[in-house]
Structures are given as C-alpha cells and as structure tokens.
Design a protein around this motif. Sequence first.
Motif, PDB file in Angstrom:
ATOM      1  N   ASN A   1      -2.415  -2.737   0.252  1.00 43.85           N
ATOM      2  CA  ASN A   1      -3.443  -1.714   0.143  1.00 43.85           C
ATOM      3  C   ASN A   1      -4.879  -1.826  -0.147  1.00 43.85           C
ATOM      4  OD1 ASN A   1      -1.304   0.172   0.388  1.00 43.85           O
ATOM      5  ND2 ASN A   1      -0.712   0.160  -1.854  1.00 43.85           N
ATOM      6  N   ASP A   2      -5.244  -3.155  -0.853  1.00 44.63           N
ATOM      7  CA  ASP A   2      -6.499  -3.373  -0.750  1.00 44.63           C
ATOM      8  C   ASP A   2      -7.004  -3.883   0.676  1.00 44.63           C
ATOM      9  OD1 ASP A   2      -6.530  -3.384  -3.483  1.00 44.63           O
ATOM     10  OD2 ASP A   2      -5.987  -5.642  -3.867  1.00 44.63           O
TER      11      ASP A   2
ATOM     12  N   ASN B   1      -7.873  -0.995   2.667  1.00 42.92           N
ATOM     13  CA  ASN B   1      -9.002  -0.187   2.357  1.00 42.92           C
ATOM     14  C   ASN B   1     -10.370  -1.085   2.787  1.00 42.92           C
ATOM     15  OD1 ASN B   1      -7.283   2.018   1.743  1.00 42.92           O
ATOM     16  ND2 ASN B   1      -7.027   1.249  -0.308  1.00 42.92           N
TER      17      ASN B   1
END
Length: 473
Positions: A279-280, A283
């Motif tokens: 997810n990092d 994003n």
Amino acid sequence: MKIITRFAPSPTGYLHFGNMRTALYSWLIAKHYNGKFILRIEDTDIKRSSKKYIDYIKKDMKWLKLNWDEGPFFQTNRFRLYKKYLNYMINNNIAYKCYCSKKRLLKLKKYQIKNGIKPKYDNYCLKKKIKYSNKYYVIRFNNPKYGYTTFNDQVYGNIKIKNSELDDFVIVRNNGIPTYNFCVVIDDIEMKITHVVRGDDHINNTPKQINIIKSLNAIIPLYIHLPLILNIDGKKLSKRNDDNKILKYKKNGFLPEAILNFLLRLGWSYGNKEIFNINDMINLFNIKKINKSPSTLNIKKILSLNKYYMNNLPLSYISKYLRYFLKKNKIKMKNKTNLNIIINNFIKHFNNIKEMSLYFYYFYKNNFKYNYKLFKKFINYKLYKTLIILYNVINNIKKWNYKNINYSIKNISFKKKLKIKYIFILLRIFIMGLKECFSIVKIIYYIKKKIFLLRIKNGIKFILKNKFYFTKK
Ligand code: GLU
C-alpha cells in the motif's frame, strides 16, 4: 483520462531484476492512478521465443502479485491487426515495399563506411517506386526526411533527434513477420497506453516509434525510460547470470515482499524510508523520484530485506511458506502443531525460507541419513562413551524443560572434564546430522525426549554398522 500501462516482455529468457523492476513501476503507475495494467508478450522473434519462458513470466509475476488487468496478449496472435495498419500505411505512402537484395545492401553499407558516411538505407525503392509481384520484399517505414523528433522523457528530460539521422527502417521482414518497432507502436495505440515504462536501452527506438505514431495521427504516450541496473562489479546485468533471475530467489525461499521492496528501491526513493509494504508503494510511487543514474544490484540488501520480512510478517504466513518447502522435501506436516512456536524460536538465525526448511527437515525427519564423514571426523572413544552417559542422564530427566536439559549437559561436561563445545558438536551430529546448528539445547527441548533418544540410538547403530574403530585414549 484513464491511465493505462503495460509490461511487454519478450519471452526469450527468464525475468531478471531489470525486467521485473520495469513491470513493478509500470504496475505501480497503473495502481496509483486507479488505472489499468496490461501484460503483453512480444513474441515476434519466433526463433528465440519459447512457451517455457512465457510460463515463467506469468509465474514470476503472479508470485510477486503483480496481477494484470488484461492479457496476456500475444503479438503473434495480432498479425491481422498489423496487416490492416500496414495496408493503410502502404496505400498512403507512409510505408513502402523494398526489394533490395542483401547483396545490394551490403555493397551500399561498405561504400558508406569507406566514405565516412553513417550506414543507412538510401531509400532506393522509395524513389524508384518499383513493384514486382514475384520477388521477396521487406516493408520499410517512410520516415520523415527533415526536421526533428523530440520527446520529453519522464526520467531523462528532453530528447531531440534529427530525422535525417533516422533510417527508413524495416517494419516487416522478408518472411512477412513485422518487427518490434512496428508492433510495439500499433499495440500501444490500440491498447491506448498512456505511459510506456521500459529499459533505457529502448531510448534510441523511441523517436522511430514516435514517427510512426505521428504518421498515424495517434496520441503519443509518456515515455519513462529506466536507467540501467549494474552488478556489484559495475557490469551490465546479463540474462545469462543466474544471480539476476527472479526465479532463483523464489526457489531459494526469498519472500515476494522482500523482492518487491528491493525492486522498488532500485532507482527510486522516498526520503530515508526503506521499508515499503504494497500500500505504501501504491500511494507513494511518483515518477518524478526515479533516479537518472544507474543503480547497483546489492545482494546484501536483498538478504537484509528478506530477513526483515521474515521477522516481521505474521508467523502464519511464514509457516505456510515453510510448509511448502518442507513438502517439497517430502516432510508431511500433519500433527506438527508446534511449528509456529518453533519458527518463532529459530527464525532469527535464517536468511531465507529454504535455509530454514533445511533445518526443519532434520528437525522433523526421523530417519535421515547420517553423514559418514562427519562421524569419522568428530567421534572418538571418549565422546562415544560420553554419549552413552548423556543418553541415560537425559532419559532420566523427569520434568522436560530447557533448564533441566541444559543443566544435565553442563553437569556431564563438568564431571567428565570435557569442554562443553565438544558435547555440543556431538549432539549436533547425532540429533541434527549437522556439524553446526543453532541452539542445540533448544532443539532437544522441542524435539522431545522420545525423538532425542531415538536419534541417539540411530546414531549408535550407524557407528556400529559402519564399524568405526576408536582408539582408546
Ligand atoms: N519487448 C521489449 C523488451 O523486452 C519491451 C519493449 C517495450 O516495452 O516497449 O525489451
């Protein structure tokens, strides 16, 4: 506008870190913008492409969870589409048939080299406008002869090329198969690709491709050419070097999370942040932060990331991986309920799951083969006798816990005036069949008394069977 990216490998070898980084960045751009990621197999080099490599491309990508939204599309299935474009191009003088023989082209090249001219097709068939019905031909792109082609590469900045330096390059070979530079353009147009991510070895192809796109009045995508990845010795990554293959790391028990994190950081950064979960990555990924200079493949970094993820991902996940490796070594994990506790106790010692599985193999396999050389080298009469005592003392332990086992071993060492390190070697050889292993006392505790005694007995049988004769000291 919907963002559409693609990964377009040629199935001529296993995927290495360079290819996979391209796939990851392309995937991340699509995910970051909620777009679409396409897998396209560029298999027009029929001689060098193989089904085996296609399978591995898919497997490796799935392993890293770089799932594609569409595809895989195969260029060899799209010849009809290419033909449609070719007809249009020939009819509109954007492309033309060239009947020049190899002999003529060779002569031309020799002449140009001799006279200090950059070797290039002299557009003979364009000017002559000849048509034969019974002769082999190639199809060439009628490249603009004047002006410049420019593009703003998202990594390298503005690039400007004189059109007169570009050839009327071949877009269909004389066997009827279209070439890379042509197929790639048609596919990028048809698939409405917005961002082309690929290795910077394709920078020189880009002006040619842009000229074809322009001639078809189509939209030019953004180009993101990724700098080279160098080996630790400063050399270019080679497809032939095993160390670069993603498959090798998969087989050796590296975690996909570690490999992805490593790939991401190969030429991209976000402050001092080192650890990125998926997810990092989605994003935070930003094309502007891609590094222009080549990055180096630092194997130590992969190891440290793998260790990090082994120690930080949930035990249940690690255990699933380990079970898979153990199964490959024919260790059935039924009734091995304490696996998680054991992993938790030993995991810090290992760099990867395969290494760990080797340990656990000895841990769980009762009838493993002892290593003759090890016995021969380390066992002597005094140790042999000590072993018998150890067997009895450990057999007599009433309360099976780490403390009591440890105490018993130390006590024997003290009484027999035998350095504890020799007793440990002895135990490792008998219990694990290995000269070195971590925390043998802990291992004894976890394998439990019954197995401990069984292994000592098996070891003794091995000694007798192999007729080791000890000289009594
Ligand atoms: N098939 C090309 C390669 O494997 C990729 C070209 C592209 O992405 O445009 O290098």
